[in-house]
Design an enzyme around this catalytic site. Structure first.
Site, short mmCIF file in Angstrom:
data_model
loop_
_atom_site.label_atom_id
_atom_site.label_comp_id
_atom_site.label_asym_id
_atom_site.label_seq_id
_atom_site.Cartn_x
_atom_site.Cartn_y
_atom_site.Cartn_z
N GLU A 238 19.55 9.12 60.36
CA GLU A 238 18.29 8.43 60.11
C GLU A 238 17.77 7.86 61.44
O GLU A 238 18.51 7.20 62.16
CB GLU A 238 18.51 7.29 59.12
CG GLU A 238 17.22 6.57 58.77
CD GLU A 238 17.40 5.53 57.67
OE1 GLU A 238 18.32 4.70 57.78
OE2 GLU A 238 16.61 5.55 56.70
N CYS B 56 12.63 3.91 54.46
CA CYS B 56 13.80 4.69 54.08
C CYS B 56 13.38 5.96 53.35
O CYS B 56 14.15 6.90 53.23
CB CYS B 56 14.75 3.86 53.24
SG CYS B 56 13.99 3.21 51.79
N GLU C 200 20.66 -0.51 48.76
CA GLU C 200 19.65 0.53 48.98
C GLU C 200 19.62 0.75 50.48
O GLU C 200 19.35 -0.18 51.24
CB GLU C 200 18.30 0.05 48.43
CG GLU C 200 17.40 1.20 48.05
CD GLU C 200 16.52 1.63 49.20
OE1 GLU C 200 16.80 2.70 49.77
OE2 GLU C 200 15.61 0.88 49.56
N LYS D 189 18.19 -14.26 52.10
CA LYS D 189 18.36 -14.27 53.56
C LYS D 189 17.51 -13.09 54.04
O LYS D 189 17.88 -11.94 53.92
CB LYS D 189 19.83 -14.06 53.85
CG LYS D 189 20.41 -14.05 55.23
CD LYS D 189 19.60 -13.96 56.44
CE LYS D 189 19.87 -12.76 57.29
NZ LYS D 189 18.85 -12.55 58.31
N1 LIG Z 1 16.84 1.32 53.77
C1 LIG Z 1 15.96 0.67 54.46
O1 LIG Z 1 14.90 0.41 53.99
C2 LIG Z 1 16.30 0.17 55.80
C3 LIG Z 1 17.13 0.87 56.63
N2 LIG Z 1 17.40 0.39 57.86
C4 LIG Z 1 18.24 1.21 58.76
O2 LIG Z 1 19.09 0.36 59.48
C5 LIG Z 1 18.88 0.48 60.88
C6 LIG Z 1 19.12 -0.85 61.56
O3 LIG Z 1 18.18 -1.80 61.12
P1 LIG Z 1 18.60 -3.31 60.95
O4 LIG Z 1 17.45 -4.19 60.74
O5 LIG Z 1 19.51 -3.66 62.08
O6 LIG Z 1 19.40 -3.23 59.57
P2 LIG Z 1 20.51 -4.21 59.05
O7 LIG Z 1 21.24 -3.53 57.96
O8 LIG Z 1 21.29 -4.73 60.19
O9 LIG Z 1 19.66 -5.43 58.49
C7 LIG Z 1 19.21 -5.55 57.16
C8 LIG Z 1 19.45 -6.98 56.65
O10 LIG Z 1 20.86 -7.26 56.68
C9 LIG Z 1 21.11 -8.43 57.48
N3 LIG Z 1 22.39 -8.27 58.15
C10 LIG Z 1 22.68 -7.84 59.39
N4 LIG Z 1 24.01 -7.85 59.61
C11 LIG Z 1 24.59 -8.30 58.48
C12 LIG Z 1 25.93 -8.54 58.07
N5 LIG Z 1 26.96 -8.28 58.88
N6 LIG Z 1 26.15 -9.00 56.82
C13 LIG Z 1 25.12 -9.24 55.98
N7 LIG Z 1 23.83 -9.05 56.31
C14 LIG Z 1 23.55 -8.57 57.54
C15 LIG Z 1 19.93 -8.47 58.44
O11 LIG Z 1 19.77 -9.75 59.01
P3 LIG Z 1 19.20 -9.91 60.50
O12 LIG Z 1 17.83 -9.38 60.48
O13 LIG Z 1 19.25 -11.36 60.75
O14 LIG Z 1 20.11 -9.11 61.39
C16 LIG Z 1 18.81 -8.05 57.53
O15 LIG Z 1 18.43 -9.13 56.72
C17 LIG Z 1 17.47 1.04 60.99
O16 LIG Z 1 17.29 1.73 62.17
C18 LIG Z 1 17.41 1.93 59.79
O17 LIG Z 1 18.00 3.16 60.08
C19 LIG Z 1 16.88 -0.80 58.28
C20 LIG Z 1 16.05 -1.54 57.50
C21 LIG Z 1 15.67 -1.06 56.20
O1 LIG Z 2 8.26 3.92 50.27
C1 LIG Z 2 8.18 2.76 49.88
O2 LIG Z 2 7.14 2.27 49.46
C2 LIG Z 2 9.40 1.88 49.86
C3 LIG Z 2 10.42 2.41 50.79
C4 LIG Z 2 11.55 1.50 50.96
O3 LIG Z 2 12.04 0.93 50.04
C5 LIG Z 2 12.12 1.27 52.27
O4 LIG Z 2 11.72 1.90 53.23
O5 LIG Z 2 13.00 0.39 52.36
#
Ligand SMILES: NC(=O)C1=CN([C@@H]2O[C@H](COP(=O)(O)OP(=O)(O)OC[C@H]3O[C@@H](n4cnc5c(N)ncnc54)[C@H](OP(=O)(O)O)[C@@H]3O)[C@@H](O)[C@H]2O)C=CC1
Ligand SMILES: O=C(O)CCC(=O)C(=O)O
Length: 486
Positions: A389, A289, A255, A180
């Site tokens: 973050e 991240c 992660e 997903k």
């Molecule tokens: N560690 C990392 O690499 C990341 C960190 N983030 C952090 O998260 C913040 C918000 O970003 P966001 O994209 O909203 O992150 P989310 O955690 O909401 O989204 C990540 C994934 O989870 C899905 N998702 C959303 N809600 C649910 C749920 N209740 N149960 C299961 N899956 C779900 C999303 O689907 P859908 O897109 O359809 O909502 C997407 O595929 C960012 O500002 C950042 O701080 C975000 C992305 C990556």
């Molecule tokens: O720094 C990268 O190449 C990967 C970082 C990462 O996994 C993320 O931002 O979700």
């Protein structure tokens, strides 16, 4: 007027076929660099669609796990070749869906190719150990078996690399997958899945269901045919998923966020430190991240470092990632832009000193979610700027007297994903390696950037304490069996 560059509708991929969702509804994927451009339409799927995908995966996994590892590896090699041929197209979709520059998007797609090749090789590598038994007539050894059907939930910030570093190991060790993807980058993911489909991977082994995260994600973690969940994204969602996974007794891997520090010691190569701070903190508009967000500088070199940093930040070109000459693209969405702007506003109201940026970029010809690269100073460890973050191009400078103080400040965070130090002194390097609470500790290198053949993951609230990528992936995607033969 809405400019529709491609009105193509992308479908779910279930049991080897591209199919319309049961709801018949779709949503638009829009270009954050140009609010009026629709990149394509993706399916808003229902529980029924997910159920069909999970059931197909369960059925297909039975035969997939029986194939020899090298045969599964051959499929991954074919997929790698196809992905490589389509780099331009897939990188274009990525830039248009989430804004990173085309050069970065191509680099990431090439990383996807390398990940597939790396895990293809895993099909031929050893899986267990022979362990001496206390019974001299017996043979005791370990082997590994797949988990079954793995549910994969991915974010929008690395829409090729993250799906690939989760799916490729899942597949090579004999699991089937239901993915997903993030809604923002559903089309990039569909293009990646097309490569796997065109490589001839048997029907049902991989399935993709797009749609609302809360609906499909919740369905996934609760579904009886899902044996494990791997997730990258926000802490809030990650922790919710983990609770359900625990209650169902399935394996999970999270992660999540980071608040990654860079320490600049008074003996550092300052030009190198400045380059790495900018690259690590501001590339991809800070939406990693592993992005640098706290910059902790020893007082003797603080002013010089700040001057060099501001000079380089002022030269950053913000614009559409598809345009040559753009160094930094837009935030990935309006939501993301608002999060960044609200973090900047909080920084100002909490008393940090804004040195550069802080505003939306409103230039003739730009029609997206652009924000200036932003630098604050006088940031204290209690301020939101130092704690939460942001996922945006915002750097917080903090001045310290000693390396001990720098390390204490660097560790003063609920996160522990990545951290860097710039120093030429071996004693500083060793203290940092030993005392920094982070899954990735980098010396004289930026905090962002991971290598596919090495373990990746965080300490504290940044992960579920497991590791992804490299050989570490085997720990998650397989279960160990201890075998005793007499
Ligand atoms: N560690 C990392 O690499 C990341 C960190 N983030 C952090 O998260 C913040 C918000 O970003 P966001 O994209 O909203 O992150 P989310 O955690 O909401 O989204 C990540 C994934 O989870 C899905 N998702 C959303 N809600 C649910 C749920 N209740 N149960 C299961 N899956 C779900 C999303 O689907 P859908 O897109 O359809 O909502 C997407 O595929 C960012 O500002 C950042 O701080 C975000 C992305 C990556
Ligand atoms: O720094 C990268 O190449 C990967 C970082 C990462 O996994 C993320 O931002 O979700």
């Amino acid at each position: 007027m809405t400019t529709i560059t491609k009105t193509k509708t992308y479908l779910n991929y279930i049991n080897g076929e591209w199919i319309v969702s049961e709801s018949g509804e779709t949503a638009e994927s829009k270009n954050p660099a140009n609010k009026d451009e629709v990149v394509g339409l993706y399916q808003l799927s229902s529980s029924k669609d997910f159920n069909q995908a999970a059931t197909s995966a369960r059925k297909a996994q039975k035969a997939w796990r029986k194939l020899a590892g090298n045969v599964r590896g051959d499929y991954l090699l074919k997929a790698a070749a196809i992905l490589e041929e389509r780099i331009e197209d897939i990188a274009t979709a990525m830039t248009k869906e989430m804004g990173k520059t085309f050069a970065e998007a191509k680099g990431e797609t090439a990383r996807g190719v390398a990940i597939l090749r790396y895990y293809a090789g895993e099909g031929m590598r050893p899986v267990g150990d022979v362990i001496p038994s206390t019974d001299s007539d017996a043979l005791m050894f370990t082997t590994r078996v797949p988990l079954g059907v793995v549910g994969v939930i991915t974010p929008w910030n690395f829409p090729v690399a993250i799906p690939m570093w989760k799916m490729a190991p899942a597949l090579i060790y004999g699991n089937a997958v239901v993915i997903k993807p993030a809604s923002e980058t559903a089309i990039t993911c569909a293009k990646v899945i097309e490569c796997l489909h065109d490589a001839g991977i048997p029907a049902g082994v991989i399935n993709m269901v797009t749609g609302s995260g809360s609906l499909i994600g919740t369905e996934m973690v609760n579904h009886p045919e899902i044996d494990a969940i791997t997730f990258t994204g926000s802490n809030t969602v990650g922790k919710q998923l983990a609770q359900t996974a625990i209650s169902r007794g399935i394996k999970y891997q999270l992660e999540m966020g980071g608040k990654n520090p860079v320490i600049v010691a008074n003996d550092a190569d300052l030009d190198l430190a400045v380059e790495a701070t900018i690259s690590g903190g501001l590339k991809s508009s800070g939406q990693k991240c592993t992005a640098t967000s706290r910059v902790i500088v020893q007082q003797e070199v603080y002013d010089q470092f700040k001057e060099k940093l501001l000079e380089k930040v002022a030269a950053i070109t913000v614009g559409d990632g598809m345009e040559e000459g753009t160094w930094m693209g837009p935030s990935a969405s309006e939501n993301q832009l608002n999060t960044v702007l609200s973090a900047i506003a909080k920084g100002k109201s909490e008393g940090a000193n804004l040195l550069f940026g802080g505003e939306k970029v409103e230039k003739e010809g730009l029609n997206g979610y652009y924000v200036e690269p932003t630098v604050f100073e006088n940031v204290s460890s209690t301020m939101t700027l130092a704690r939460e973050e942001i996922f945006g191009p915002v750097l917080a400078l903090m001045k310290v007297k000693t390396i001990e103080e720098a390390l204490e400040l660097a560790n003063d965070s609920e996160y522990g994903l990545s951290a860097s130090i710039f120093t030429t002194k071996i004693s500083n390097m060793l203290s940092f390696i030993n005392e920094m609470d982070a899954g990735l500790v980098r010396i004289n290198a930026e905090s962002a950037g991971v290598e596919l053949q090495a373990p990746f993951g965080g300490m504290k609230q940044s992960s579920s304490h497991s590791r992804e990528q490299g050989q570490a992936a085997k720990e998650f995607y397989t279960a160990i069996k201890t075998v005793f033969v007499k």
